[in-house]
Every structure is written in structure tokens, then in C-alpha cells.
Design a protein around this motif. Structure first.
Motif, PDB file in Angstrom:
ATOM      1  N   PHE A 124       0.751  -1.180  -0.189  1.00 33.63           N
ATOM      2  CA  PHE A 124       0.176  -0.041   0.064  1.00 33.63           C
ATOM      3  C   PHE A 124       0.970   1.160   0.083  1.00 33.63           C
ATOM      4  N   ILE A 125       1.854   1.551   0.718  1.00 33.49           N
ATOM      5  CA  ILE A 125       3.069   2.500   0.979  1.00 33.49           C
ATOM      6  C   ILE A 125       3.569   2.655  -0.264  1.00 33.49           C
ATOM      7  N   ILE A 126       3.911   1.571  -1.019  1.00 36.06           N
ATOM      8  CA  ILE A 126       4.666   1.769  -2.212  1.00 36.06           C
ATOM      9  C   ILE A 126       3.686   2.340  -3.330  1.00 36.06           C
ATOM     10  N   THR A 127       2.430   1.777  -3.435  1.00 37.64           N
ATOM     11  CA  THR A 127       1.588   2.141  -4.320  1.00 37.64           C
ATOM     12  C   THR A 127       1.082   3.736  -3.983  1.00 37.64           C
ATOM     13  N   LEU A 128       1.111   4.101  -2.800  1.00 39.52           N
ATOM     14  CA  LEU A 128       0.758   5.580  -2.476  1.00 39.52           C
ATOM     15  C   LEU A 128       1.845   6.381  -2.873  1.00 39.52           C
ATOM     16  N   VAL A 129       3.168   6.036  -2.558  1.00 39.96           N
ATOM     17  CA  VAL A 129       4.110   6.808  -3.135  1.00 39.96           C
ATOM     18  C   VAL A 129       4.266   6.870  -4.471  1.00 39.96           C
ATOM     19  N   SER A 130       4.123   5.830  -5.184  1.00 36.61           N
ATOM     20  CA  SER A 130       4.392   5.812  -6.744  1.00 36.61           C
ATOM     21  C   SER A 130       3.291   6.847  -7.273  1.00 36.61           C
ATOM     22  N   CYS A 131       2.180   6.760  -6.684  1.00 41.16           N
ATOM     23  CA  CYS A 131       0.953   7.813  -7.184  1.00 41.16           C
ATOM     24  C   CYS A 131       1.461   9.371  -6.837  1.00 41.16           C
ATOM     25  N   VAL A 132       1.945   9.571  -5.661  1.00 39.36           N
ATOM     26  CA  VAL A 132       2.475  10.895  -5.337  1.00 39.36           C
ATOM     27  C   VAL A 132       3.596  11.367  -6.379  1.00 39.36           C
ATOM     28  N   VAL A 133       4.520  10.466  -6.706  1.00 34.77           N
ATOM     29  CA  VAL A 133       5.681  10.807  -7.550  1.00 34.77           C
ATOM     30  C   VAL A 133       5.069  11.054  -8.810  1.00 34.77           C
ATOM     31  N   LEU A 134       4.184  10.027  -9.311  1.00 34.64           N
ATOM     32  CA  LEU A 134       3.570  10.631 -10.674  1.00 34.64           C
ATOM     33  C   LEU A 134       3.031  11.712 -10.975  1.00 34.64           C
TER      34      LEU A 134
END
Length: 164
Positions: free
Chosen positions: A73-83
Motif C-alpha cells: 500500500f505504501i509503495i503504491t501511495l508513494v508511486s501515485c504521489v511521485v507520478l
């Protein structure tokens, strides 16, 4: 010396095909234009194969036994923020620099792409085989989010252009 070997290997896998392709363009441009469907299918298939191989290697290495749901979940959240950050920077930079709407769209899409297609060969060169899967997991997640978000944005741009 290992660093020079890694750089050489990355250049051989990524830059040489790119440069050769551009140098061959005058010789094969007509053929490519006549066979666009085949070229597009081959291009998309090669990217799909890169994603499949990276995901398969991660599964074989037992990635799902080492990553829990919270970490995913954290990896997905950080990926969304970076994008989102990268896309906003791309659009704002295009506007500040006075690019046309068409160029802005190109900058938006091209400025946030090619993460997995470039990342897998680099990771395979730079990291031990046993760790590549866990290192690529954030990149695989980012790439999938990127594709989905960009597909939605592309549809919105297309609808906007149809109205005009």
C-alpha cells in the motif's frame, strides 16, 4: 572497474539500439510507414515482455513472501504521489516555457514514460540477480499506475479535441 562495466552494459542495452534505430531511420522509414501496425504491435509486445519478465523474476524470487500488504500500500501511495508531482512539473514547465497545447501534451506523456523499459535492464546490470525483483517492485507498480493514469488523461484530451 565494475562501474565502467555496468555503464558499458547499460549503454549496450539501451543507447546502442536507440542510436542504431535513429541512424537507420532514413533507410527504413518508408517500410516503417507502410507497416505501422506491425511496428506498433512489436513495440507494445516488447514492453509487455519486459514487464512480464520483471514480474516473473520477482515471483520466482519469492517477493510476495517478503512484502506485506501495508508495504505494498505504501509503495503504491508513494508511486501515485511521485507520478502526480512529475506530471504537474511537466505541465507547469511546458506552460511557463510557452509551449503550444500540442507540445504540452507531448511533454506530459513523454516526460513521465519509459520507466520500466529502461529500469529493468539497468537493474539487471547494477544489482545482484537475487535482489532485482524486490528492487523493481516499486518500479513495476509505478509503471502500471502510470499507464492507467495516462490512458485516462489521453481519453480526456481526445474528447476535448473532438469537441473543438
Amino acid at each position: 572497474m565494475d562501474t565502467l562495466n555496468a555503464i558499458g552494459s547499460i549503454m549496450l542495452q539501451l543507447m546502442v539500439p536507440f542510436i542504431v534505430g535513429h541512424l537507420c531511420r532514413p533507410l527504413i522509414a518508408n517500410w516503417i510507414n507502410r507497416h505501422k501496425r506491425l511496428v506498433n504491435t512489436t513495440d507494445r509486445s516488447s514492453i509487455l515482455l519486459v514487464v512480464y519478465v520483471a514480474f516473473s523474476e520477482a515471483v520466482v524470487e519469492g517477493i510476495w513472501q517478503t512484502i506485506d500488504a501495508y508495504s505494498l500500500f505504501i509503495i503504491t501511495l508513494v508511486s501515485c504521489v511521485v507520478l502526480v508531482v512529475v506530471m504537474v512539473i511537466n505541465v507547469m514547465s511546458a506552460r511557463i516555457l510557452g509551449f503550444s497545447k500540442e507540445d504540452e501534451i507531448t511533454i506530459l506523456f513523454c516526460g513521465s514514460k519509459k520507466s520500466l523499459a529502461n529500469g529493468v535492464p539497468m537493474a539487471n546490470v547494477l544489482f545482484p540477480a537475487a535482489t532485482v525483483g524486490i528492487i523493481l517492485l516499486p518500479l513495476m507498480i509505478f509503471h502500471q499506475i502510470q499507464l492507467m493514469v495516462c490512458a485516462v488523461i489521453a481519453q480526456k484530451y481526445a474528447k476535448r479535441l473532438e469537441k473543438q
